[in-house]
Write an enzyme that holds these catalytic residues in place. Structure first.
Site, PDB file in Angstrom:
ATOM      1  N   GLY A 218       0.806  -1.208   0.000  1.00  0.00           N
ATOM      2  CA  GLY A 218       0.000   0.000   0.000  1.00  0.00           C
ATOM      3  C   GLY A 218       0.840   1.258   0.000  1.00  0.00           C
ATOM      4  N   GLU A 259       5.012  -6.787   0.561  1.00  0.00           N
ATOM      5  CA  GLU A 259       4.712  -7.266  -0.791  1.00  0.00           C
ATOM      6  C   GLU A 259       4.233  -6.133  -1.674  1.00  0.00           C
ATOM      7  OE1 GLU A 259       2.032 -10.315   0.564  1.00  0.00           O
ATOM      8  OE2 GLU A 259       0.383  -8.892   0.591  1.00  0.00           O
ATOM      9  N   PRO A 260       5.113  -5.198  -1.985  1.00  0.00           N
ATOM     10  CA  PRO A 260       4.696  -4.056  -2.791  1.00  0.00           C
ATOM     11  C   PRO A 260       4.636  -4.373  -4.283  1.00  0.00           C
ATOM     12  CG  PRO A 260       6.886  -3.719  -1.784  1.00  0.00           C
ATOM     13  CD  PRO A 260       6.543  -5.147  -1.641  1.00  0.00           C
ATOM     14  N   CYS A 328     -15.120   3.122 -28.358  1.00  0.00           N
ATOM     15  CA  CYS A 328     -16.471   3.640 -28.494  1.00  0.00           C
ATOM     16  C   CYS A 328     -17.177   3.618 -27.156  1.00  0.00           C
ATOM     17  CB  CYS A 328     -17.228   2.862 -29.559  1.00  0.00           C
ATOM     18  SG  CYS A 328     -16.489   3.195 -31.148  1.00  0.00           S
TER      19      CYS A 328
HETATM   20  C1  LIG Z   1      -2.301  -6.187  -4.951  1.00  0.00           C
HETATM   21  C2  LIG Z   1      -1.687  -6.706  -3.754  1.00  0.00           C
HETATM   22  C3  LIG Z   1      -0.466  -6.177  -3.310  1.00  0.00           C
HETATM   23  C4  LIG Z   1       0.244  -5.023  -3.988  1.00  0.00           C
HETATM   24  O1  LIG Z   1      -0.366  -3.784  -3.723  1.00  0.00           O
HETATM   25  P1  LIG Z   1       0.319  -2.419  -4.237  1.00  0.00           P
HETATM   26  O2  LIG Z   1      -0.633  -1.359  -3.871  1.00  0.00           O
HETATM   27  O3  LIG Z   1       0.512  -2.538  -5.709  1.00  0.00           O
HETATM   28  O4  LIG Z   1       1.624  -2.290  -3.566  1.00  0.00           O
HETATM   29  C5  LIG Z   1       0.088  -6.755  -2.201  1.00  0.00           C
HETATM   30  N1  LIG Z   1      -0.502  -7.790  -1.558  1.00  0.00           N
HETATM   31  C6  LIG Z   1      -1.679  -8.298  -1.951  1.00  0.00           C
HETATM   32  C7  LIG Z   1      -2.276  -9.439  -1.213  1.00  0.00           C
HETATM   33  C8  LIG Z   1      -2.304  -7.784  -3.052  1.00  0.00           C
HETATM   34  O5  LIG Z   1      -3.487  -8.284  -3.435  1.00  0.00           O
END
Ligand SMILES: *Cc1c(COP(=O)(O)O)cnc(C)c1O
Length: 401
Positions: A218, A259-260, A328
């Site tokens: 996030g 987990e970005p 369109c």
């Molecule tokens: C999409 C997602 C992320 C990545 O989110 P970002 O906003 O792109 O950093 C991380 N973990 C999970 C479980 C996700 O679904």
């Protein structure tokens, strides 16, 4: 990226074109690892869904990154890119037990986000350690389409249900080896995020022998000049202190995970499109490009802002334009934007086109999806060919009528 270099790429590979500068990906990866350099065990799992071209995954693998996946297909692409199963975490939502079992059999870390599947899985496979996705019910920021940690969200197991999780663990003899949260995109306020992490620490300490805590993602990146972004070094400083304290109390050096997606790849991407037509109406001047919501849906879907530049006429007099697509349907990339004078056949460059752009593209209006090019170690590589009519017709069964 300077204009003349981007123009050369447009000339070489044609438009519309996605272009990724992997130096920017590497810079972002180093920035996040630096922020947590005072934590003993850190693992960054790149969220593959942001940009899932296999070559981009290979770049992450070469950085020793892990991979965060949400479908069995992403897991398979990750394995093909060279990731070892133990470096992949699978965080599905609303996915069948069958698919989860299939991924578990590959040796990938499973993250379960509902009690029903947790109980079924635990009864069948008590020997496979599982991570649980917790919903801390904290609104991290952004709008409701991208914020997934709030009370009405479909994601995660509510913190109020932790007693039930513990009962399932007891009944099945399964082992919880990690706790996870992902509150959604756009952390604007570090203190709110830290509040959510405190909740997660509280959950973590209720399980005997966890190996990792995954704080999801996030991180917000700037989309325009002076835009606010998550101050990752500050977050790193504050969370490191809390995390190291947690490890001390817990009596074990667990791994800190993130987990970005967006943070790692958004700024690396540039989308190049050619202007087909300039159209004056009674209220505005439209510049219509050879693309649309089929290639780049974030402005229409999330109302997100992407900076647009006329790289064919960077020094031209600035005027106001609405940039629209050829689909369109209303597909506006930007309204009332001040851009140096646009002429037909000029090339426009869209910024922040790395995350959730190509990966959300479609063939709507039976248009071909664009090509993708990656700059790696100073050399550009075509990493996905532009589609052809064959691609559109593949899998269509022609019936003689
Ligand atoms: C999409 C997602 C992320 C990545 O989110 P970002 O906003 O792109 O950093 C991380 N973990 C999970 C479980 C996700 O679904």
């Amino acid at each position: 990226m300077n204009s003349s270099e981007l123009l050369r790429l447009a000339d070489t590979y044609g438009c519309p074109l996605y272009f990724y500068d992997t130096d920017i990906i590497i810079r972002q990866y180093q920035e996040i690892t630096k922020a947590f350099s005072k934590v003993k065990n850190v693992k960054i799992n790149y969220a593959a869904k942001a940009l899932s071209n296999i070559n981009i995954l290979k770049v992450f693998n070469s950085l020793q990154s892990g991979l965060d996946t949400v479908s069995i297909q992403e897991v398979k692409i990750g394995l093909r890119a060279g990731f070892s199963p133990k470096d992949i975490i699978y965080t599905p939502n609303g996915v069948s037990l069958d698919e989860i079992e299939e991924v578990a059999a590959m040796g990938v870390q499973i993250n379960i986000d509902n009690l029903s599947i947790l109980e079924l899985f635990g009864q069948k496979h008590p020997e496979i350690p599982i991570c649980i996705r917790i919903n801390p019910h904290v609104m991290a920021g952004g709008n409701s389409k991208i914020s997934v940690g709030h009370i009405d969200s479909k994601f995660g197991i509510s913190i109020h249900q932790v007693p039930h999780i513990k009962r399932v663990v007891e009944n099945t003899g399964m082992h919880i080896n990690g706790v996870h949260m992902h509150t959604g995109s756009d952390i604007l306020d570090i203190d709110t995020f830290l509040r959510a992490t405190e909740i997660l620490f509280d959950v973590a300490k209720q399980f005997d022998n966890i190996d990792f805590i995954d704080f999801g993602s996030g991180f917000k990146v700037p989309y325009k000049q002076d835009d606010i972004a998550t101050d990752i070094q500050e977050l790193g400083k504050k969370l490191t202190k809390r995390f190291n304290k947690f490890c001390e109390n817990y009596g074990k050096d667990v791994t800190l995970m993130f987990e970005p997606g967006k943070f790692l790849v958004s700024q690396s991407g540039f989308f190049l499109a050619k202007v087909n037509v300039i159209k004056q109406t009674t209220s505005t001047v439209f510049a219509g490009i050879d693309s649309g919501l089929n290639h780049f849906i974030r402005p229409m879907f999330y109302n997100s802002y992407h900076h647009i530049e006329n790289i064919s006429n960077p020094k031209g007099r600035e005027r106001f334009y609405s940039i629209v697509g050829y689909i369109c349907e209303t597909d506006t990339f930007g309204s009332n934007r001040r851009i140096s004078e646009i002429r037909e056949e000029d090339i426009l460059c869209f910024h922040n086109a790395g995350a959730y752009c190509y990966s959300m593209s479609s063939n709507y209006n039976s248009r071909y999806r664009p090509a993708e090019v990656m700059l790696y170690n100073g050399k550009d590589y075509l990493i996905r060919k532009r589609e052809t009519l064959e691609d559109i017709l593949r899998n269509q069964e022609e019936v003689s009528l």
